[in-house]
Design a protein around this motif. Sequence first.
Motif, PDB file in Angstrom:
ATOM      1  N   LYS A   1      10.300  -1.264   0.229  1.00 25.78           N
ATOM      2  CA  LYS A   1      10.223  -1.826  -1.109  1.00 25.78           C
ATOM      3  C   LYS A   1       9.106  -2.856  -1.250  1.00 25.78           C
ATOM      4  CE  LYS A   1      14.176  -2.707  -3.116  1.00 25.78           C
ATOM      5  NZ  LYS A   1      15.534  -3.261  -3.346  1.00 25.78           N
ATOM      6  N   GLN A   2       8.946  -3.690  -0.246  1.00 29.52           N
ATOM      7  CA  GLN A   2       7.981  -4.788  -0.353  1.00 29.52           C
ATOM      8  C   GLN A   2       6.545  -4.278  -0.483  1.00 29.52           C
ATOM      9  OE1 GLN A   2       7.927  -7.775   2.949  1.00 29.52           O
ATOM     10  NE2 GLN A   2       8.769  -9.109   1.378  1.00 29.52           N
ATOM     11  N   SER A   3       6.209  -3.253   0.271  1.00 29.29           N
ATOM     12  CA  SER A   3       4.837  -2.740   0.262  1.00 29.29           C
ATOM     13  C   SER A   3       4.671  -1.470  -0.568  1.00 29.29           C
ATOM     14  CB  SER A   3       4.383  -2.449   1.699  1.00 29.29           C
ATOM     15  OG  SER A   3       5.216  -1.462   2.298  1.00 29.29           O
ATOM     16  N   LYS A   4       5.753  -0.993  -1.175  1.00 28.07           N
ATOM     17  CA  LYS A   4       5.735   0.238  -1.963  1.00 28.07           C
ATOM     18  C   LYS A   4       5.195   1.408  -1.149  1.00 28.07           C
ATOM     19  CE  LYS A   4       5.252  -2.263  -6.343  1.00 28.07           C
ATOM     20  NZ  LYS A   4       4.457  -2.447  -7.578  1.00 28.07           N
ATOM     21  N   THR A   5       5.685   1.499   0.087  1.00 25.34           N
ATOM     22  CA  THR A   5       5.245   2.536   1.018  1.00 25.34           C
ATOM     23  C   THR A   5       6.351   3.556   1.240  1.00 25.34           C
ATOM     24  OG1 THR A   5       3.791   0.987   2.184  1.00 25.34           O
ATOM     25  CG2 THR A   5       4.435   2.983   3.371  1.00 25.34           C
ATOM     26  N   LEU A   6       6.010   4.840   1.163  1.00 26.72           N
ATOM     27  CA  LEU A   6       6.945   5.910   1.472  1.00 26.72           C
ATOM     28  C   LEU A   6       6.650   6.427   2.877  1.00 26.72           C
ATOM     29  CD1 LEU A   6       9.141   7.995   0.586  1.00 26.72           C
ATOM     30  CD2 LEU A   6       7.240   9.476  -0.121  1.00 26.72           C
ATOM     31  N   VAL A   7       7.634   6.293   3.758  1.00 23.04           N
ATOM     32  CA  VAL A   7       7.543   6.902   5.089  1.00 23.04           C
ATOM     33  C   VAL A   7       8.196   8.274   4.968  1.00 23.04           C
ATOM     34  CG1 VAL A   7       8.093   6.672   7.534  1.00 23.04           C
ATOM     35  CG2 VAL A   7       7.640   4.619   6.164  1.00 23.04           C
ATOM     36  N   ALA A   8       7.369   9.311   4.941  1.00 23.37           N
ATOM     37  CA  ALA A   8       7.832  10.644   4.538  1.00 23.37           C
ATOM     38  C   ALA A   8       8.336  11.482   5.697  1.00 23.37           C
ATOM     39  CB  ALA A   8       6.705  11.388   3.819  1.00 23.37           C
ATOM     40  N   GLY A   9       8.192  10.999   6.931  1.00 24.85           N
ATOM     41  CA  GLY A   9       8.632  11.792   8.074  1.00 24.85           C
ATOM     42  C   GLY A   9       7.931  13.137   8.106  1.00 24.85           C
ATOM     43  N   ASP A  10       8.714  14.212   8.235  1.00 26.74           N
ATOM     44  CA  ASP A  10       8.164  15.571   8.223  1.00 26.74           C
ATOM     45  C   ASP A  10       8.470  16.302   6.916  1.00 26.74           C
ATOM     46  OD1 ASP A  10       7.164  15.155  10.730  1.00 26.74           O
ATOM     47  OD2 ASP A  10       8.445  16.603  11.752  1.00 26.74           O
ATOM     48  N   SER A  11       8.852  15.567   5.879  1.00 27.48           N
ATOM     49  CA  SER A  11       9.100  16.220   4.587  1.00 27.48           C
ATOM     50  C   SER A  11       7.803  16.727   3.965  1.00 27.48           C
ATOM     51  CB  SER A  11       9.790  15.254   3.621  1.00 27.48           C
ATOM     52  OG  SER A  11       8.920  14.172   3.282  1.00 27.48           O
ATOM     53  N   MET A  12       6.692  16.078   4.343  1.00 28.23           N
ATOM     54  CA  MET A  12       5.359  16.501   3.923  1.00 28.23           C
ATOM     55  C   MET A  12       4.406  16.264   5.089  1.00 28.23           C
ATOM     56  SD  MET A  12       4.950  14.858   0.084  1.00 28.23           S
ATOM     57  CE  MET A  12       5.229  13.140   0.582  1.00 28.23           C
ATOM     58  N   TYR A  13       3.275  16.944   5.056  1.00 26.58           N
ATOM     59  CA  TYR A  13       2.197  16.617   5.987  1.00 26.58           C
ATOM     60  C   TYR A  13       0.964  16.260   5.167  1.00 26.58           C
ATOM     61  CZ  TYR A  13       0.052  21.210   5.106  1.00 26.58           C
ATOM     62  OH  TYR A  13      -0.528  22.297   4.512  1.00 26.58           O
ATOM     63  N   SER A  14      -0.040  15.684   5.816  1.00 21.94           N
ATOM     64  CA  SER A  14      -1.265  15.333   5.110  1.00 21.94           C
ATOM     65  C   SER A  14      -2.479  15.732   5.930  1.00 21.94           C
ATOM     66  CB  SER A  14      -1.309  13.833   4.800  1.00 21.94           C
ATOM     67  OG  SER A  14      -1.362  13.081   6.006  1.00 21.94           O
TER      68      SER A  14
ATOM     69  N   ILE B   1       5.033   4.342  -5.725  1.00 16.02           N
ATOM     70  CA  ILE B   1       4.489   4.489  -4.375  1.00 16.02           C
ATOM     71  C   ILE B   1       2.995   4.166  -4.367  1.00 16.02           C
ATOM     72  CG2 ILE B   1       4.123   6.074  -2.446  1.00 16.02           C
ATOM     73  CD1 ILE B   1       6.448   7.759  -3.578  1.00 16.02           C
ATOM     74  N   GLU B   2       2.616   3.262  -3.484  1.00 18.56           N
ATOM     75  CA  GLU B   2       1.191   2.954  -3.302  1.00 18.56           C
ATOM     76  C   GLU B   2       0.617   3.621  -2.057  1.00 18.56           C
ATOM     77  OE1 GLU B   2       0.485  -1.248  -3.438  1.00 18.56           O
ATOM     78  OE2 GLU B   2       1.157  -1.421  -5.530  1.00 18.56           O
ATOM     79  N   SER B   3       1.460   3.896  -1.070  1.00 18.15           N
ATOM     80  CA  SER B   3       1.007   4.532   0.176  1.00 18.15           C
ATOM     81  C   SER B   3       2.075   5.502   0.665  1.00 18.15           C
ATOM     82  CB  SER B   3       0.757   3.480   1.270  1.00 18.15           C
ATOM     83  OG  SER B   3      -0.154   2.492   0.854  1.00 18.15           O
ATOM     84  N   VAL B   4       1.630   6.603   1.264  1.00 23.39           N
ATOM     85  CA  VAL B   4       2.524   7.551   1.915  1.00 23.39           C
ATOM     86  C   VAL B   4       2.092   7.686   3.369  1.00 23.39           C
ATOM     87  CG1 VAL B   4       3.366   9.930   2.018  1.00 23.39           C
ATOM     88  CG2 VAL B   4       2.949   8.858  -0.200  1.00 23.39           C
ATOM     89  N   ILE B   5       3.082   7.595   4.276  1.00 26.44           N
ATOM     90  CA  ILE B   5       2.815   7.834   5.689  1.00 26.44           C
ATOM     91  C   ILE B   5       3.488   9.138   6.088  1.00 26.44           C
ATOM     92  CG2 ILE B   5       3.084   6.987   8.045  1.00 26.44           C
ATOM     93  CD1 ILE B   5       3.357   4.144   6.815  1.00 26.44           C
ATOM     94  N   CYS B   6       2.688  10.131   6.459  1.00 32.32           N
ATOM     95  CA  CYS B   6       3.211  11.398   6.976  1.00 32.32           C
ATOM     96  C   CYS B   6       3.126  11.350   8.493  1.00 32.32           C
ATOM     97  CB  CYS B   6       2.394  12.576   6.442  1.00 32.32           C
ATOM     98  SG  CYS B   6       2.472  12.783   4.649  1.00 32.32           S
ATOM     99  N   TYR B   7       4.196  11.766   9.147  1.00 32.39           N
ATOM    100  CA  TYR B   7       4.229  11.714  10.616  1.00 32.39           C
ATOM    101  C   TYR B   7       3.116  12.574  11.204  1.00 32.39           C
ATOM    102  CZ  TYR B   7       6.575  10.916  15.108  1.00 32.39           C
ATOM    103  OH  TYR B   7       6.894  10.513  16.387  1.00 32.39           O
ATOM    104  N   HIS B   8       2.835  13.675  10.534  1.00 34.44           N
ATOM    105  CA  HIS B   8       1.732  14.536  10.947  1.00 34.44           C
ATOM    106  C   HIS B   8       0.662  14.475   9.858  1.00 34.44           C
ATOM    107  CE1 HIS B   8       4.134  16.146  14.233  1.00 34.44           C
ATOM    108  NE2 HIS B   8       5.134  16.220  13.370  1.00 34.44           N
ATOM    109  N   GLY B   9      -0.386  13.735  10.146  1.00 33.26           N
ATOM    110  CA  GLY B   9      -1.479  13.594   9.172  1.00 33.26           C
ATOM    111  C   GLY B   9      -1.805  12.162   8.835  1.00 33.26           C
TER     112      GLY B   9
END
Length: 217
Positions: free
Chosen positions: A151-164, A195-203
Motif C-alpha cells: 500500500k505504501q509504495s503502490k507496488t503490486l508483487v504479481a508472483g507468477d500471475s503475469m510475466y514481463s 498501481i505505480e509499479s509491478v514486480i513479476c517474479y519472471h521478468g
Amino acid sequence: MKVSKGVEILELDFNGAIIHPTLIWDQEMAVLIDTGCSGQMEDFCIAMEKVGVSFDQLKVVILTHQDIDHIGSLPEILQNCGSNIKVYAHELDKPYIQGELPLLKDGHIANPPMGKVDETLKDGQELPYCGGIRVIHTPGHRPGHISLYLKQSKTLVAGDSMYSVNGTLGGIHAPTTLDIEVAQQSLKKYVDLDIESVICYHGGLCKVDIKEQIQKL
C-alpha cells in the motif's frame, strides 16, 4: 534493484535465468516475498547486505505459491532463523509447501523443499507490516497463488500471475499455468488498484502505463 523506499527487487540466478524475490523493510523489520531456489540463502544474505538490510532483520516470509523456485530456500532459512520468522501462504497451497501433498508442478522431485507455514492467508486480508500489505488471491497458475499489494509504495508483487519482458507486461505464461481461464479472471482483480509499479517474479519491474497494460491483458 530499488523500486521505492524500503522496496527492493533481489535479482538471483536460477539455472541461467533471473528470478525476482521482493524484499520490503522499515525500521522495525524486513519481509521477504518468496525464497528462491534451494541453496540460495547465501545469495539472499549477500543481496540484502548490499541494500543495507541485515538478515537478522528478517521477521516474515510470504510465499506467493508452492513452486520450487519460490519455496526452495525456505528450509534453510527456517533452519538458521526459524524461531524468529513467521511464514505465510494461502491455505490452498499450505499442504504442498509443508510436504503433505506432492508439488503440483515439481512432484517428480524426490526430496522437495518443505517448511512449516505458520499462518494461512485469504483474499482481501491485510497484513500490518511495512505500511500495509494486501493479499489478493489470484488462482490459475496454482490454486493457492497470491499476489500482494504494497500500500505504501503502490507496488503490486504479481508472483507468477503475469510475466514481463523488458519492462512490458507479457500476460499469463500459459505453459506453466494450470487453469488459463481462472488465471485470466484473476487479472481482473488488479484493474481497480492504484498501481505505480509491478514486480513479476519472471521478468522483473514494470513502471510504465500499468493500468493500460493490465486492461489489455
